[in-house]
Write a protein that holds these residues in place. Sequence first.
Motif, PDB file in Angstrom:
ATOM      1  N   LEU A   1      45.710  46.636  52.661  1.00 54.04           N
ATOM      2  CA  LEU A   1      44.697  47.818  52.419  1.00 54.04           C
ATOM      3  C   LEU A   1      43.960  47.818  50.494  1.00 54.04           C
ATOM      4  O   LEU A   1      44.367  46.968  50.266  1.00 54.04           O
ATOM      5  N   ALA A   2      42.872  48.579  50.705  1.00 55.41           N
ATOM      6  CA  ALA A   2      42.443  48.512  49.332  1.00 55.41           C
ATOM      7  C   ALA A   2      42.926  49.789  48.333  1.00 55.41           C
ATOM      8  O   ALA A   2      42.371  50.744  47.970  1.00 55.41           O
ATOM      9  N   CYS A   3      44.086  48.649  47.808  1.00 51.09           N
ATOM     10  CA  CYS A   3      44.850  49.919  47.125  1.00 51.09           C
ATOM     11  C   CYS A   3      45.358  48.932  45.967  1.00 51.09           C
ATOM     12  O   CYS A   3      45.904  47.664  46.027  1.00 51.09           O
ATOM     13  N   PRO A   4      45.821  49.411  44.427  1.00 49.96           N
ATOM     14  CA  PRO A   4      46.074  48.777  43.484  1.00 49.96           C
ATOM     15  C   PRO A   4      47.939  48.690  43.933  1.00 49.96           C
ATOM     16  O   PRO A   4      48.371  49.157  44.439  1.00 49.96           O
TER      17      PRO A   4
ATOM     18  N   GLU B   1      57.379  43.884  52.395  1.00 51.16           N
ATOM     19  CA  GLU B   1      56.670  42.409  51.401  1.00 51.16           C
ATOM     20  C   GLU B   1      54.850  42.543  51.162  1.00 51.16           C
ATOM     21  O   GLU B   1      54.220  43.523  51.584  1.00 51.16           O
ATOM     22  N   SER B   2      54.491  42.344  49.962  1.00 49.52           N
ATOM     23  CA  SER B   2      52.648  41.876  49.582  1.00 49.52           C
ATOM     24  C   SER B   2      52.407  40.974  48.680  1.00 49.52           C
ATOM     25  O   SER B   2      53.476  40.635  48.052  1.00 49.52           O
ATOM     26  N   ARG B   3      51.247  40.787  49.165  1.00 51.12           N
ATOM     27  CA  ARG B   3      50.896  40.036  47.880  1.00 51.12           C
ATOM     28  C   ARG B   3      49.583  40.380  47.928  1.00 51.12           C
ATOM     29  O   ARG B   3      48.893  41.454  48.513  1.00 51.12           O
ATOM     30  N   SER B   4      48.516  40.413  46.270  1.00 52.29           N
ATOM     31  CA  SER B   4      47.510  40.657  46.164  1.00 52.29           C
ATOM     32  C   SER B   4      46.170  39.570  46.918  1.00 52.29           C
ATOM     33  O   SER B   4      46.677  38.337  47.515  1.00 52.29           O
ATOM     34  N   GLY B   5      45.444  40.768  47.295  1.00 52.75           N
ATOM     35  CA  GLY B   5      43.690  39.971  48.366  1.00 52.75           C
ATOM     36  C   GLY B   5      43.821  39.358  47.332  1.00 52.75           C
ATOM     37  O   GLY B   5      43.323  39.227  46.170  1.00 52.75           O
ATOM     38  N   ALA B   6      42.220  38.333  47.689  1.00 54.20           N
ATOM     39  CA  ALA B   6      41.113  38.418  47.219  1.00 54.20           C
ATOM     40  C   ALA B   6      41.045  38.894  46.650  1.00 54.20           C
ATOM     41  O   ALA B   6      40.223  40.198  46.253  1.00 54.20           O
ATOM     42  N   GLY B   7      40.498  38.485  44.779  1.00 56.64           N
ATOM     43  CA  GLY B   7      40.062  39.055  43.275  1.00 56.64           C
ATOM     44  C   GLY B   7      40.709  40.004  43.377  1.00 56.64           C
ATOM     45  O   GLY B   7      39.916  40.705  42.505  1.00 56.64           O
TER      46      GLY B   7
ATOM     47  N   GLU C   1      42.297  44.341  46.722  1.00 54.93           N
ATOM     48  CA  GLU C   1      42.961  44.829  47.987  1.00 54.93           C
ATOM     49  C   GLU C   1      44.771  43.460  48.186  1.00 54.93           C
ATOM     50  O   GLU C   1      45.000  42.382  47.190  1.00 54.93           O
ATOM     51  N   VAL C   2      45.824  44.563  48.969  1.00 60.03           N
ATOM     52  CA  VAL C   2      46.729  44.113  48.616  1.00 60.03           C
ATOM     53  C   VAL C   2      46.979  44.020  50.766  1.00 60.03           C
ATOM     54  O   VAL C   2      47.042  44.861  51.497  1.00 60.03           O
ATOM     55  N   VAL C   3      47.122  42.483  50.238  1.00 56.47           N
ATOM     56  CA  VAL C   3      48.079  42.023  52.086  1.00 56.47           C
ATOM     57  C   VAL C   3      49.518  42.577  51.715  1.00 56.47           C
ATOM     58  O   VAL C   3      50.254  42.469  51.520  1.00 56.47           O
TER      59      VAL C   3
END
Length: 162
Positions: free
Chosen positions: A33-36, A88-94, A97-99
């Motif tokens: 997701l392109a979310c904060p 559960e989530s992790r921040s993506g590259a830079g 995005e959030v996975v």
Amino acid sequence: MDHGAAPDAGRGRSGRHWASEPGNLYASLLQRLACPQSVVHQLSLLAGVAVVEAIAAAAGSAGIAGLRLKWPNDVLIGEAKCAGILPESRSGAGGSEVVVVIGIGINLASHPSGLGRAATDLAAHGVSVTPEAMLGVLAQAMQRWLGVWDCGRGLPPCARRG
């Protein structure tokens, strides 16, 4: 979503054990997701709303009295748990995005006993649905509510349903 893992392979919130016997649904939805990161916690509510909607759809016109979301991650029939949600989530590259992985377990045909809290399943309430059929209904509900949620901009409609 995957519903083919072995029984007893799940886990609940705070590392609690979550068992799912054959005939029940346990699935994981992976989303980029392109979310904060600050709005990702809202996905518990969104997934709960989708699960309640999917169960209600599976029950059809007869419905299930007492079906409700106990936020943040339990779906109850009366006071007995019939489904659990674990995002559960992790921040993506830079950080752009959030996975997110949203794990969902729904007791369709049976439920565990001896938990120290009430549990139930849909079959005990007259609802007969296969894991495959429930997965289809749940996938549609999740897709719809992810669209409504729109990375947090559509939270009010989700909150009203929760």
